[in-house]
Design an enzyme around this catalytic site. Structure first.
Site, PDB file in Angstrom:
ATOM      1  N   TYR A  34      58.191  77.434 105.679  1.00  0.00           N
ATOM      2  CA  TYR A  34      59.406  78.079 106.172  1.00  0.00           C
ATOM      3  C   TYR A  34      60.201  77.095 107.039  1.00  0.00           C
ATOM      4  O   TYR A  34      61.411  76.941 106.876  1.00  0.00           O
ATOM      5  CB  TYR A  34      59.044  79.333 106.974  1.00  0.00           C
ATOM      6  CG  TYR A  34      60.254  80.082 107.479  1.00  0.00           C
ATOM      7  CD1 TYR A  34      60.857  81.068 106.712  1.00  0.00           C
ATOM      8  CD2 TYR A  34      60.810  79.775 108.734  1.00  0.00           C
ATOM      9  CE1 TYR A  34      61.985  81.737 107.152  1.00  0.00           C
ATOM     10  CE2 TYR A  34      61.931  80.446 109.186  1.00  0.00           C
ATOM     11  CZ  TYR A  34      62.511  81.429 108.400  1.00  0.00           C
ATOM     12  OH  TYR A  34      63.630  82.083 108.848  1.00  0.00           O
ATOM     13  N   ASP A  35      59.485  76.425 107.943  1.00  0.00           N
ATOM     14  CA  ASP A  35      60.153  75.477 108.844  1.00  0.00           C
ATOM     15  C   ASP A  35      60.834  74.363 108.062  1.00  0.00           C
ATOM     16  O   ASP A  35      61.910  73.900 108.426  1.00  0.00           O
ATOM     17  CB  ASP A  35      59.140  74.857 109.818  1.00  0.00           C
ATOM     18  CG  ASP A  35      58.646  75.882 110.828  1.00  0.00           C
ATOM     19  OD1 ASP A  35      59.301  76.938 110.959  1.00  0.00           O
ATOM     20  OD2 ASP A  35      57.610  75.628 111.462  1.00  0.00           O
ATOM     21  N   SER A  80      69.805 112.839 121.538  1.00  0.00           N
ATOM     22  CA  SER A  80      68.415 112.752 121.994  1.00  0.00           C
ATOM     23  C   SER A  80      67.618 113.870 121.324  1.00  0.00           C
ATOM     24  O   SER A  80      68.142 114.573 120.466  1.00  0.00           O
ATOM     25  CB  SER A  80      68.348 112.844 123.509  1.00  0.00           C
ATOM     26  OG  SER A  80      68.954 114.035 123.926  1.00  0.00           O
ATOM     27  N   LEU A  81      66.372 114.028 121.708  1.00  0.00           N
ATOM     28  CA  LEU A  81      65.494 114.984 121.032  1.00  0.00           C
ATOM     29  C   LEU A  81      64.896 115.968 122.028  1.00  0.00           C
ATOM     30  O   LEU A  81      64.629 115.607 123.176  1.00  0.00           O
ATOM     31  CB  LEU A  81      64.342 114.241 120.341  1.00  0.00           C
ATOM     32  CG  LEU A  81      64.691 113.315 119.182  1.00  0.00           C
ATOM     33  CD1 LEU A  81      63.507 112.430 118.835  1.00  0.00           C
ATOM     34  CD2 LEU A  81      65.116 114.131 117.968  1.00  0.00           C
ATOM     35  N   LYS A 114      57.007 107.983 117.687  1.00  0.00           N
ATOM     36  CA  LYS A 114      58.130 107.842 118.620  1.00  0.00           C
ATOM     37  C   LYS A 114      57.894 106.548 119.380  1.00  0.00           C
ATOM     38  O   LYS A 114      56.993 106.453 120.224  1.00  0.00           O
ATOM     39  CB  LYS A 114      58.183 109.035 119.572  1.00  0.00           C
ATOM     40  CG  LYS A 114      59.414 109.040 120.458  1.00  0.00           C
ATOM     41  CD  LYS A 114      59.613 110.411 121.106  1.00  0.00           C
ATOM     42  CE  LYS A 114      60.948 110.513 121.823  1.00  0.00           C
ATOM     43  NZ  LYS A 114      61.143 109.542 122.885  1.00  0.00           N
ATOM     44  N   LYS A 288      61.153 115.275 111.628  1.00  0.00           N
ATOM     45  CA  LYS A 288      62.525 115.526 111.155  1.00  0.00           C
ATOM     46  C   LYS A 288      62.468 116.280 109.849  1.00  0.00           C
ATOM     47  O   LYS A 288      61.716 115.888 108.942  1.00  0.00           O
ATOM     48  CB  LYS A 288      63.249 114.189 110.934  1.00  0.00           C
ATOM     49  CG  LYS A 288      63.496 113.405 112.212  1.00  0.00           C
ATOM     50  CD  LYS A 288      64.038 112.014 111.926  1.00  0.00           C
ATOM     51  CE  LYS A 288      64.112 111.232 113.234  1.00  0.00           C
ATOM     52  NZ  LYS A 288      64.146 109.790 113.021  1.00  0.00           N
ATOM     53  N   CYS A 406      30.319  87.502 150.346  1.00  0.00           N
ATOM     54  CA  CYS A 406      30.131  88.172 149.059  1.00  0.00           C
ATOM     55  C   CYS A 406      29.621  89.591 149.304  1.00  0.00           C
ATOM     56  O   CYS A 406      28.631  89.777 150.025  1.00  0.00           O
ATOM     57  CB  CYS A 406      29.135  87.400 148.199  1.00  0.00           C
ATOM     58  SG  CYS A 406      28.671  88.284 146.700  1.00  0.00           S
TER      59      CYS A 406
HETATM   60  S1  IVH Z   1      65.493 109.965 116.118  1.00  0.00           S
HETATM   61  C1  IVH Z   1      68.846 112.772 116.327  1.00  0.00           C
HETATM   62  N1  IVH Z   1      63.236 108.681 115.729  1.00  0.00           N
HETATM   63  O1  IVH Z   1      63.662 108.716 121.185  1.00  0.00           O
HETATM   64  C2  IVH Z   1      67.629 111.954 116.391  1.00  0.00           C
HETATM   65  N2  IVH Z   1      64.176 108.612 117.876  1.00  0.00           N
HETATM   66  O2  IVH Z   1      64.504 111.200 122.610  1.00  0.00           O
HETATM   67  C3  IVH Z   1      67.753 110.799 117.283  1.00  0.00           C
HETATM   68  N3  IVH Z   1      62.925 107.250 119.479  1.00  0.00           N
HETATM   69  O3  IVH Z   1      66.955 107.810 121.945  1.00  0.00           O
HETATM   70  C4  IVH Z   1      66.566 109.966 117.495  1.00  0.00           C
HETATM   71  N4  IVH Z   1      61.325 106.620 118.109  1.00  0.00           N
HETATM   72  O4  IVH Z   1      65.250 105.922 121.588  1.00  0.00           O
HETATM   73  C5  IVH Z   1      64.174 109.000 116.615  1.00  0.00           C
HETATM   74  N5  IVH Z   1      61.273 107.552 115.216  1.00  0.00           N
HETATM   75  C6  IVH Z   1      62.199 107.885 116.097  1.00  0.00           C
HETATM   76  C7  IVH Z   1      62.175 107.429 117.428  1.00  0.00           C
HETATM   77  C8  IVH Z   1      63.175 107.823 118.291  1.00  0.00           C
HETATM   78  C9  IVH Z   1      61.797 106.525 119.333  1.00  0.00           C
HETATM   79  C10 IVH Z   1      63.664 107.396 120.758  1.00  0.00           C
HETATM   80  C11 IVH Z   1      65.102 106.987 120.659  1.00  0.00           C
HETATM   81  C12 IVH Z   1      65.893 108.155 121.103  1.00  0.00           C
HETATM   82  C13 IVH Z   1      64.884 108.995 121.815  1.00  0.00           C
HETATM   83  C14 IVH Z   1      65.222 110.458 121.676  1.00  0.00           C
END
Ligand code: IVH
Length: 776
Positions: A34-35, A80-81, A114, A288, A406
């Site tokens: 590669y290098d 966010s979730l 996650k 999801k 010690c």
């Molecule tokens: S989906 C609408 N998938 O978790 C869905 N988030 O609490 C948006 N994150 O800001 C996020 N792994 O930084 C999704 N496999 C994953 C994830 C993930 C980490 C984090 C991400 C987000 C936060 C939401």
């Protein structure tokens, strides 16, 4: 091929290789290959700067952007979730989704880790990376394009074809655990800032204004979604991710499609069991609904979707109180602080002890007894104290002092400055450790030494567990590893857990271990920094324990993969009287080592004066200078007795270097060391060769006057004269103070006498022939 075609072919190859390496984790070429391709491309681009484009693999690290980061407004907000903490929570989420879709059918869900990093959006236009941004508040983020470009798993140009004209991918930038540990270790050694966890390290790395720094950090990007997309993608999220993966972006290797709520909870349990052994930190599982149509039907609540959720695992960091700091003594006597904590549930287990590394770390953290501290327990590593919550102090906290005695044996504890030895003599301060000076007189050190001594890869004595070792030491039945061989069946029977048969078996096993390979025995000694591999090198290269015991640092440095650091540990260990006694006792008790009298071929290979001078580290004389210098002397003795006049005849030797050489020649200790080294080389069976005039000088004898006397049997005098003249020497008929060398064959008379009187170097015919041979 035109340069343009060559460049484009090289870029394509490099992209493919980077994809296989960073995204698929399945390289098909070596790093070296590669290098080589990379350098070829660099060279071609240098010749044709007009052909350089932004998406070339050579253009990852750009210039420092002026000012801060620009704002980026997300075309599609970054959400966010919601969080779930139990299987029941997950079931409730699933039920709500079914309700929303007005169905009792099982739903297909894509489950993935996650990741614990930072959400990032990356926009590709016509397949080329044009912009990357942080999530920010979800509506507006920061432009971190220059930094994201340095992440190797992010393609600057998408692979394959069929991608939408505009494609925004979203995912996590994170730092794998191994990279994080290495980064912190380096930071500790160089007194730089240490990061609390991989997430902070990733965030800090992305927030760098200088992309060069970001490039040096082991960041990875893993894709888990899309933002704006100009064309239709598959209805299935899982299929979409796989398509994106085929375009060169990384997706999680743990991703799975599951159906039904039980399958969701099974996935969560399975990944949870694997959590500690994953190469990166995760804080949960993201579930999801797989169908985009279903996602659109369900829509959002205020900030998070109804079609996705996060199951959170127990946190890997928790706050608790530092009750006390104890000190533990290891095999080499290192006294290390251990935090005693108010028990706390962290990373899935209850933790009541954590490592504090060493006193330097305590000082760096400013940890005090009574402090509230952050404990991190992630992966297989021991829980660590990573931070002190100074806000929670009430003034009652007490400083931690290193013990002066010690805690186990009461012997003095000494502070040892750690030095990092690099090549040559260069040394770098690395902080300090505390060490109990009690050696094997300290029961903690003795126990550890014995446990190591009998272990499988060392003496391999079966039937002697840690508990038995502890009893043997505590009852003072054993005071050194040698005492093992004096144990009786009755003594073993007096320990807990032994019966007639097992006691006899142990005694037999100990007797059986008396005959052992040298490599195992060397490993069993427990020399700091000497693992199995190094022990094998020592045994194979030097052949006998006696040679290993006597080997000088410079001899050890000639062995493969032994550096200054290790060489010093070995000689330090061998020069220690305690250790010498233990070794002598073991040998007296009849340890039979399988030794070989010969030393390795590599060591036997001849040694030259140049090698020796190079290893002697004379200031102002570097490697090439050492060769040059060596080419003017035949033996070490000759060199050691050189004077200013002789040195000044060495071409290209600066007056500063001459000065330095003369100075070391006057240093009796230095001279003795060189002689001792030479003596060891010869003692160990190495040959001595002269490098004189082998450095390619055209007329090596230029400026020298030689005199031939007596008869030369192998060649006529005129032959000899011709050869000397060919080497640049002047051949004179009589000896004077100007004569450099006299060659004296049999029958030499007054000329030889005069030469001896004047102290001129005299060679006999054999030496002369050897000298001529060496000039070839
Ligand atoms: S989906 C609408 N998938 O978790 C869905 N988030 O609490 C948006 N994150 O800001 C996020 N792994 O930084 C999704 N496999 C994953 C994830 C993930 C980490 C984090 C991400 C987000 C936060 C939401």
């Amino acid at each position: 091929m035109t340069p343009e075609q060559q460049i484009s072919a090289l870029r394509e190859q490099l992209q493919q290789h980077a994809y296989r390496y960073y995204v698929l984790d399945d390289p098909t070429v070596t790093d070296a290959e590669y290098d080589r391709l990379y350098r070829d491309l660099e060279a071609l681009e240098q010749q044709h700067p007009e052909l350089i484009s932004e998406d070339s693999p050579t253009q990852r690290v750009g210039a420092k952007p002026s000012g801060g980061f620009a704002e980026v407004v997300h075309e599609v907000p970054m959400l966010s979730l919601s969080n779930q903490f139990s299987p029941e929570d997950v079931a409730a989420f699933y039920r709500r989704a079914q309700d929303g879709l007005e169905t009792r059918d099982e739903l297909t869900v894509t489950a993935e880790p996650k990741l614990d990093g930072l959400a990032v959006s990356i926009l590709y236009e016509k397949g080329v990376l044009v912009r990357a941004a942080t999530r920010g508040d979800g509506a507006t983020g920061e432009d971190i394009t220059a930094n994201v470009r340095t992440i190797q798993s992010v393609p600057l140009k998408l692979l394959g074809s069929g991608w939408p004209e505009r494609l925004e991918v979203r995912g996590e930038v994170y730092m794998p655990r191994a990279g994080f540990e290495a980064l912190n270790e380096h930071a500790r050694a160089t007194g730089q800032k240490v990061f609390v966890n991989p997430r902070n390290a990733a965030a800090g790395s992305l927030r760098q204004l200088d992309p060069q720094i970001t490039a040096s950090r082991p960041l990875t990007f893993c894709c888990y979604g899309t933002g704006v997309v100009s064309d239709d993608l598959p209805d299935s999220y899982f299929e979409t991710l796989n398509l994106i993966n085929s375009w060169g972006l990384k997706i999680s290797s743990e991703i799975a499609q599951v159906t039904g709520v039980e399958a969701c909870n099974d996935y969560i349990a399975r990944l949870g069991a694997k959590r500690d052994s994953l190469p990166f930190d995760i804080d949960g599982v993201v579930l999801k609904l797989d169908s985009r149509e279903a996602q659109e039907q369900l829509g959002f609540r205020a900030r998070d979707p109804r079609w996705a959720t996060a199951y959170k695992y127990p946190a890997q960091e928790e706050i608790t109180q530092l009750r006390d700091v104890d000190f533990q003594v290891g095999r080499t006597g290192a006294v290390t602080p251990v935090a005693r904590l108010e028990p706390v549930f962290v990373g899935g287990v209850t933790v009541s002890n954590a490592t504090l590394h060493n006193m330097d770390e305590i000082a760096r953290l400013d940890a005090r007894i009574g402090d509230w501290v952050v404990i991190r327990r992630a992966g297989d590593v021991i829980p660590q104290v990573v931070k002190v919550v100074t806000d929670r102090r009430d003034g009652s906290e007490l400083p931690v002092h290193a013990p002066e005695q010690c805690p186990v044996c009461g012997a003095d504890v000494e502070r040892v400055e750690l030095v990092k030895r690099g090549k040559g003599v260069e040394q770098r301060q690395q902080g300090s450790i505390y060490r109990c000076v009690g050696r094997l007189g300290c029961s903690a050190q003795l126990k550890q030494a014995l446990i190591h001594f009998v272990s499988r890869k060392a003496m391999d004595i079966d039937g002697l567990g840690d508990k038995a070792v502890e009893q043997l030491v505590d009852r003072e039945l054993i005071k050194s590893p040698a005492d093992l061989f004096k144990l009786t069946v009755e003594q073993v029977l007096s320990l807990e857990g032994y019966a007639e048969l097992s006691a006899q078996n142990l005694i037999d096993a100990i007797a059986g271990a008396k005959s052992i390979s040298l490599a195992r025995f060397v490993y069993a000694m427990g020399i700091p920094e000497v693992g199995e591999e190094t022990a094998r090198t020592l045994a194979n290269s030097l052949g006998t324990l006696d040679r290993i015991r006597r080997a000088q640092v410079r001899t050890l440095l000639r062995l493969p993969d032994i550096g200054l650091e290790v060489a010093h540990e070995i000689t330090h260990f061998m020069s220690d009287v305690h250790n010498q006694n233990v070794l002598d006792q073991l040998l007296e008790l009849g340890i039979e080592l399988e030794e070989s009298d010969s030393i390795s071929a590599k060591l036997q290979a001849s040694v030259s004066l140049a090698d020796l001078l190079e290893g002697a580290n004379i200031s102002a004389v570097a490697a090439t200078g050492a060769k040059n210098l060596a080419s003017h002397f035949v033996t070490l003795d000759e060199f050691l007795s050189a004077d200013g006049a002789q040195l000044s005849m060495v071409p290209k030797l600066s007056s500063r270097a001459i000065e330095a050489v003369l100075q070391v020649l006057q240093d009796a200790e230095w001279v003795a060391e060189q002689k001792a080294f030479e003596a060891q080389l010869i003692d160990f069976g190495m040959h001595w060769t002269s490098e004189k005039h082998s450095n390619g000088a055209e007329d090596p004898l230029e400026g020298q006057t030689w005199v031939l006397t007596g008869t030369l049997e192998s060649m006529g005098r005129s032959d000899a004269k011709n050869r000397l003249q060919a080497l640049g020497a002047k051949v004179a008929g009589s000896v004077s103070a100007n004569t450099d060398v006299v060659v004296a064959g049999p029958g030499a008379g007054s000329k030889l006498a005069k030469a001896e009187q004047l102290g001129i170097r005299v060679l006999d015919e054999a030496q002369f022939l050897q000298f001529l041979n060496e000039q070839e």
